[in-house]
Scaffold this active site. Sequence first.
Site, short mmCIF file in Angstrom:
data_model
loop_
_atom_site.label_atom_id
_atom_site.label_comp_id
_atom_site.label_asym_id
_atom_site.label_seq_id
_atom_site.Cartn_x
_atom_site.Cartn_y
_atom_site.Cartn_z
N ASP A 29 0.82 -1.28 -0.22
CA ASP A 29 -0.03 0.11 -0.06
C ASP A 29 0.82 1.32 -0.03
O ASP A 29 2.10 1.15 0.16
CB ASP A 29 -0.88 -0.15 1.12
CG ASP A 29 -0.39 -0.35 2.60
OD1 ASP A 29 0.87 0.53 2.82
OD2 ASP A 29 -0.97 -0.99 3.29
N ASP A 98 1.23 6.10 -13.77
CA ASP A 98 0.69 5.30 -14.93
C ASP A 98 -0.49 5.65 -15.62
O ASP A 98 -1.22 6.21 -14.66
CB ASP A 98 0.61 4.11 -14.42
CG ASP A 98 1.32 2.89 -15.20
OD1 ASP A 98 0.97 2.56 -16.44
OD2 ASP A 98 2.22 1.87 -14.73
N ASP A 199 0.53 3.54 -20.38
CA ASP A 199 0.31 2.07 -20.96
C ASP A 199 0.16 1.84 -22.44
O ASP A 199 -0.98 2.45 -22.83
CB ASP A 199 -0.67 1.64 -19.82
CG ASP A 199 -0.82 0.04 -19.81
OD1 ASP A 199 0.18 -0.70 -19.67
OD2 ASP A 199 -1.79 -0.51 -20.13
N GLU A 256 4.92 3.13 -23.35
CA GLU A 256 4.88 1.51 -23.49
C GLU A 256 4.54 1.43 -25.12
O GLU A 256 3.16 1.46 -25.36
CB GLU A 256 4.24 0.94 -22.51
CG GLU A 256 4.27 -0.87 -22.65
CD GLU A 256 3.48 -1.36 -21.85
OE1 GLU A 256 3.57 -2.66 -21.71
OE2 GLU A 256 2.28 -1.08 -21.92
N HIS A 329 7.00 -5.42 -14.31
CA HIS A 329 5.82 -6.09 -13.64
C HIS A 329 5.56 -6.86 -14.86
O HIS A 329 4.56 -7.97 -14.34
CB HIS A 329 4.97 -4.95 -13.25
CG HIS A 329 4.40 -4.28 -14.39
ND1 HIS A 329 4.95 -3.44 -15.17
CD2 HIS A 329 3.21 -4.44 -15.08
CE1 HIS A 329 4.13 -2.88 -16.07
NE2 HIS A 329 2.98 -3.54 -16.30
N ASP A 330 5.77 -6.87 -15.94
CA ASP A 330 5.17 -7.71 -17.01
C ASP A 330 6.12 -8.75 -17.52
O ASP A 330 5.82 -9.65 -18.24
CB ASP A 330 4.72 -6.94 -18.26
CG ASP A 330 3.18 -6.30 -18.08
OD1 ASP A 330 2.60 -6.86 -17.35
OD2 ASP A 330 2.96 -5.32 -18.69
#
Length: 560
Positions: A29, A98, A199, A256, A329-330
Amino acid sequence: MKKTWWKDSTVYQIYPRSFNDSNGDGIGDINGIIEKLDYLKDLGIDVIWLSPVYKSPNDDNGYDISDYKKIMDEFGTMEDWERLLDEMHQRGLKLIMDLVVNHSSDEHPWFQESRKSKDNPYRDYFIWRPGKDGAEPNNWESCFSGSAWQYDEATGEYYLHLFSKKQPDLNWENPKLREEVYDMMKFWLDKGIDGFRMDVINFISKVPGLPEAHNPSGKTYAWGGDYFMNGPRIHEYMQEMNKEVLSHYDVMTVGEMPGVDTEEAALYTADERDELNMVFQFEHVDLDAGPGGKWDLKPLELKDLKATFTKWQKGLEGKGWNSLYLNNHDQPRMVSRFGNDKEYRVESAKMLATFLHMMQGTPYVYQGEEIGMTNVQFETIEEYQDIETLNMYHEKVIDGGEDPGQVMESIYVKGRDNARTPIQWDDSENAGFTEGTPWLKVNPNYKEINAKQAVEDPVSVYHYYKKLIQLRKENEIIVYGSYDLILEDHPQIYAYTRTLGDEKLVVILNFSGDRPVFEMPEHVAYEAHELLINNYEVDDQEQIQSIELKPYEARVYRLK
């Protein structure tokens, strides 16, 4: 070359769900991030990219947004977020958020209205089409497996979703929708953030008419389609966004962009075009994928890695700017993918960091990378959480009858949960991430690999990153120097030079567990040398014309 703060910076990506849990509910968090800001400041980080913390039903872990101006309850409140920004700015850290505007959540009020009727004012905020001959409007496939179309009974039409069916694509053809997006961006920028990571931003312009897709396999995988990547109006939209929003603030932007090449990237990032500062391209992370795509495993060839990085370094030289990354993260953990996460975990993690941080561009550190975190192997599919992984397993094993063991092997190598296991802070229960039950299991190797151990050990991966980041701050040549590949055909050594005016560096990297010999090419002239960084003990006075390298060894010399 124009000098700017975002070229000089090192960026750290936080995936908040897995970073640090302050309240014991098993989910990272915002207050947990605040607790660790001094750790990041000590590392030398300049910018934090925060993966989505907006209100979301979490179908795709926050990349499905139901309210762009609210904070997800699991992560905290807007007051918590404002305190995070304030605490970061007090420490001289910048925050980029993001921006997820190719799609929203199907629980966003815009979409709830849109599906009510064909003449609803919000209908045109999304991409709706009637079916064709009793089937989907076209044969496009979702990036997360299956059709990219979802039938909606209320109006008897289909909506487009290039990702999950709970992530309907926004219709950028609609100027009202674009205005809403720009207003939302200003909302965050006026709060004081320092930029956006965008994104899949090159998906927002689709080919008019949404034609049937044709490729050799008869299928269209979203990562390969010419129908929604770098579409006909994309540069118009990016320039409009810059004019309406970005040009009014001193910010950093990175888009991205799967499927972008160097020529296209130069258009997106050239100063005079007023679009973006950087793009994330995917060529190097597709090198170990076979013809069947991401899950079709093939060994990585060093010659391909050299060719790809060299193409991007030279292709954007003087034209645009590179973003430098090996994991996020991907993507799976870089030491497991490009190095050796067993006997040479520490050495290969340091070597890969040297490889990346010594190139021209802005380096990105993904959380846990700085302590050499590795991929994970859960025993059963039930222990995985990622929607892309679960959809693929269902399609291949449950529907397709493929061997579950083989499919699990692909998940061990490429699954997105590899990057999402909680940060290993110490060797206490749950790696110090939470006092509760973690939302995703912790990698069992946390007893050996954790931040507490790394900070206390002066020769750890953490301290090596700290030195690399500091070297970049002290040496303009590392940021702005030009790149040239040497020993192009060597099967195990990746070596290159950096040049700025009369200054020259040579970067020597052994990408293998063997002991190959590095021979300095004749055209690289020097009279003396100074060792800048190394991941094994080295005699600074050692001659460097010919060096037998240790497994995964890295050395950087300043040539004089």
